[in-house]
Enzyme design. Structure first.
Site, PDB file in Angstrom:
ATOM      1  N   ASN A  10       0.870  -1.177   0.000  1.00  0.00           N
ATOM      2  CA  ASN A  10       0.000   0.000   0.000  1.00  0.00           C
ATOM      3  C   ASN A  10       0.908   1.227   0.000  1.00  0.00           C
ATOM      4  O   ASN A  10       1.531   1.535   1.007  1.00  0.00           O
ATOM      5  CB  ASN A  10      -0.891  -0.039   1.251  1.00  0.00           C
ATOM      6  CG  ASN A  10      -1.701   1.232   1.425  1.00  0.00           C
ATOM      7  OD1 ASN A  10      -1.757   2.084   0.530  1.00  0.00           O
ATOM      8  ND2 ASN A  10      -2.330   1.364   2.577  1.00  0.00           N
ATOM      9  N   TRP A  11       0.956   1.906  -1.149  1.00  0.00           N
ATOM     10  CA  TRP A  11       1.873   3.046  -1.261  1.00  0.00           C
ATOM     11  C   TRP A  11       1.327   4.298  -0.591  1.00  0.00           C
ATOM     12  O   TRP A  11       2.006   5.304  -0.520  1.00  0.00           O
ATOM     13  CB  TRP A  11       2.192   3.305  -2.747  1.00  0.00           C
ATOM     14  CG  TRP A  11       3.267   2.411  -3.278  1.00  0.00           C
ATOM     15  CD1 TRP A  11       3.719   1.256  -2.720  1.00  0.00           C
ATOM     16  CD2 TRP A  11       4.046   2.611  -4.472  1.00  0.00           C
ATOM     17  NE1 TRP A  11       4.731   0.718  -3.488  1.00  0.00           N
ATOM     18  CE2 TRP A  11       4.946   1.523  -4.569  1.00  0.00           C
ATOM     19  CE3 TRP A  11       4.076   3.580  -5.470  1.00  0.00           C
ATOM     20  CZ2 TRP A  11       5.857   1.398  -5.615  1.00  0.00           C
ATOM     21  CZ3 TRP A  11       4.976   3.462  -6.523  1.00  0.00           C
ATOM     22  CH2 TRP A  11       5.863   2.384  -6.595  1.00  0.00           C
ATOM     23  N   GLU A  95      -6.476   4.798   8.300  1.00  0.00           N
ATOM     24  CA  GLU A  95      -6.206   6.211   8.015  1.00  0.00           C
ATOM     25  C   GLU A  95      -7.444   6.881   7.422  1.00  0.00           C
ATOM     26  O   GLU A  95      -7.706   8.056   7.671  1.00  0.00           O
ATOM     27  CB  GLU A  95      -4.984   6.328   7.093  1.00  0.00           C
ATOM     28  CG  GLU A  95      -3.696   6.046   7.880  1.00  0.00           C
ATOM     29  CD  GLU A  95      -2.548   5.479   7.078  1.00  0.00           C
ATOM     30  OE1 GLU A  95      -2.578   5.542   5.831  1.00  0.00           O
ATOM     31  OE2 GLU A  95      -1.607   4.950   7.714  1.00  0.00           O
ATOM     32  N   GLU A 164      -5.008  -4.800  10.744  1.00  0.00           N
ATOM     33  CA  GLU A 164      -3.936  -3.825  10.923  1.00  0.00           C
ATOM     34  C   GLU A 164      -4.153  -3.081  12.249  1.00  0.00           C
ATOM     35  O   GLU A 164      -4.929  -2.109  12.298  1.00  0.00           O
ATOM     36  CB  GLU A 164      -3.945  -2.805   9.775  1.00  0.00           C
ATOM     37  CG  GLU A 164      -3.679  -3.409   8.414  1.00  0.00           C
ATOM     38  CD  GLU A 164      -3.127  -2.368   7.444  1.00  0.00           C
ATOM     39  OE1 GLU A 164      -2.075  -2.656   6.854  1.00  0.00           O
ATOM     40  OE2 GLU A 164      -3.709  -1.289   7.297  1.00  0.00           O
ATOM     41  N   GLY A 170       3.283   1.985  10.850  1.00  0.00           N
ATOM     42  CA  GLY A 170       4.321   3.003  10.724  1.00  0.00           C
ATOM     43  C   GLY A 170       5.112   3.256  11.990  1.00  0.00           C
ATOM     44  O   GLY A 170       5.821   4.260  12.107  1.00  0.00           O
ATOM     45  N   SER A 209       3.845  -2.414  10.191  1.00  0.00           N
ATOM     46  CA  SER A 209       5.301  -2.539  10.405  1.00  0.00           C
ATOM     47  C   SER A 209       5.874  -3.882   9.950  1.00  0.00           C
ATOM     48  O   SER A 209       6.817  -4.392  10.561  1.00  0.00           O
ATOM     49  CB  SER A 209       5.659  -2.259  11.869  1.00  0.00           C
ATOM     50  OG  SER A 209       5.363  -0.918  12.197  1.00  0.00           O
ATOM     51  N   GLY A 230       3.065  -1.211   4.217  1.00  0.00           N
ATOM     52  CA  GLY A 230       3.104   0.207   3.883  1.00  0.00           C
ATOM     53  C   GLY A 230       4.504   0.648   3.517  1.00  0.00           C
ATOM     54  O   GLY A 230       4.976   0.439   2.398  1.00  0.00           O
ATOM     55  N   GLY A 231       5.207   1.243   4.478  1.00  0.00           N
ATOM     56  CA  GLY A 231       6.505   1.855   4.211  1.00  0.00           C
ATOM     57  C   GLY A 231       7.496   0.945   3.486  1.00  0.00           C
ATOM     58  O   GLY A 231       8.188   1.393   2.564  1.00  0.00           O
TER      59      GLY A 231
HETATM   60  P1  13P Z   1       3.402   0.182   7.583  1.00  0.00           P
HETATM   61  O1  13P Z   1       3.840  -1.106   6.925  1.00  0.00           O
HETATM   62  O2  13P Z   1       4.153   1.385   7.081  1.00  0.00           O
HETATM   63  O3  13P Z   1       3.364   0.050   9.068  1.00  0.00           O
HETATM   64  O4  13P Z   1       1.884   0.433   7.101  1.00  0.00           O
HETATM   65  C1  13P Z   1       0.950  -0.575   7.211  1.00  0.00           C
HETATM   66  C2  13P Z   1      -0.269  -0.171   6.509  1.00  0.00           C
HETATM   67  O5  13P Z   1      -1.011   0.708   6.952  1.00  0.00           O
HETATM   68  C3  13P Z   1      -0.590  -0.844   5.241  1.00  0.00           C
HETATM   69  O6  13P Z   1      -1.890  -0.584   4.829  1.00  0.00           O
END
Ligand code: 13P
Length: 251
Positions: A10-11, A95, A164, A170, A209, A230-231
């Site tokens: 997920n960018w 989010e 999640e 994050g 994470s 995510g990241g």
């Molecule tokens: P991170 O992998 O950056 O913690 O983000 C997870 C996320 O929200 C994927 O949708």
């Protein structure tokens, strides 16, 4: 496990055309691996270009509107996503729930709009840190599922659920493997209660994470059928390492 692991990047609000090179590199790496399903969800603006740039991986979106068209300035509908080349959409990300006021009912309507357009769905749920600390995590997630899982005959077709925990997104913090397994079992039970036998086919992804160092262990937890990243999905180097860990964990 019947399904291969599903590893989705997920960018979020990251990426311009300059980053298509990363997607191409991820696609090349994924095409050399068997028994894993890889996908990226870039921002709306990159969906079409990314679909054209890659061959093997899935491309999806991060949100859609509940209606197919109309006077909704700035919004994007599920049929538009199909037209742009998307194969799936993430709905109910924390989010969006937190920053755009999306309720369970809105998330359900989005999931049903996406299914009506033929898109796959990744429906996100997860508790906040305060909810985890007060022992309510499973109750919160069960309630989110009860309110947001799509209804109807074909509801489980191309449906995945992503667990999640908000406090793990994050932050570099992840729940214990026991806690991940317990939550995924609770989600499986809710899916079975909602859909009967068909609930057994819905993949349950873990997100929050995930990185190359923890992916294999997280993916080996009970009822974890993939990861929403995510990241660490923003570069081919870090995302491919997770995909490789997902494959090697199964050998
Ligand atoms: P991170 O992998 O950056 O913690 O983000 C997870 C996320 O929200 C994927 O949708």
């Amino acid at each position: 496990m019947a399904n291969p692991p599903y590893i989705v990047g997920n960018w979020k609000m990251n990426g311009t055309r300059a980053m298509l090179a990363e997607a191409r590199a991820i696609d090349r790496a994924a095409s050399r691996l068997r028994d894993v399903q890889v996908a990226l969800a870039p921002p709306f603006t990159l969906i079409h270009a990314m679909r054209e740039a890659v061959n093997d991986i899935g491309i999806g979106a991060q949100d859609c509107h509940v209606r197919p068209s109309g006077a909704f300035t700035g919004d994007i509908s599920a049929p538009m996503l199909v037209d742009a080349g998307a194969g799936f959409v993430i709905v109910g990300h924390s989010e969006r729930r937190a920053m755009h006021g999306e309720t369970d009912a809105i998330v359900r309507a989005k999931a049903e709009a996406a299914q009506a357009a033929g898109l796959g769905i990744i429906l996100c749920v997860g508790e906040t840190e305060a909810e985890r600390d007060s022992g309510e995590a499973e109750a919160v997630v069960t309630r989110q599922l009860a309110g947001s899982l799509p209804q109807g005959e074909e509801a489980t077709v191309k449906l995945s659920v992503a667990y999640e925990p908000v406090w793990a997104i994050g932050t570099g913090r992840v729940p214990s493997i026991d806690d991940v397994g317990a939550m995924h079992r609770a989600i499986r039970a809710r899916l079975a209660a909602t859909y009967g036998e068909a609930g057994g086919d819905v993949r349950i992804l873990y997100g929050g994470s995930v990185n190359a160092g923890n992916a294999a262990e997280l993916l080996a937890a009970d009822e974890v059928g993939g990861a929403l990243v995510g990241g660490a999905s923003l570069t081919a180097e870090s995302f491919t390492a997770i995909v490789v860990a997902a494959v090697s964990g199964r050998e």
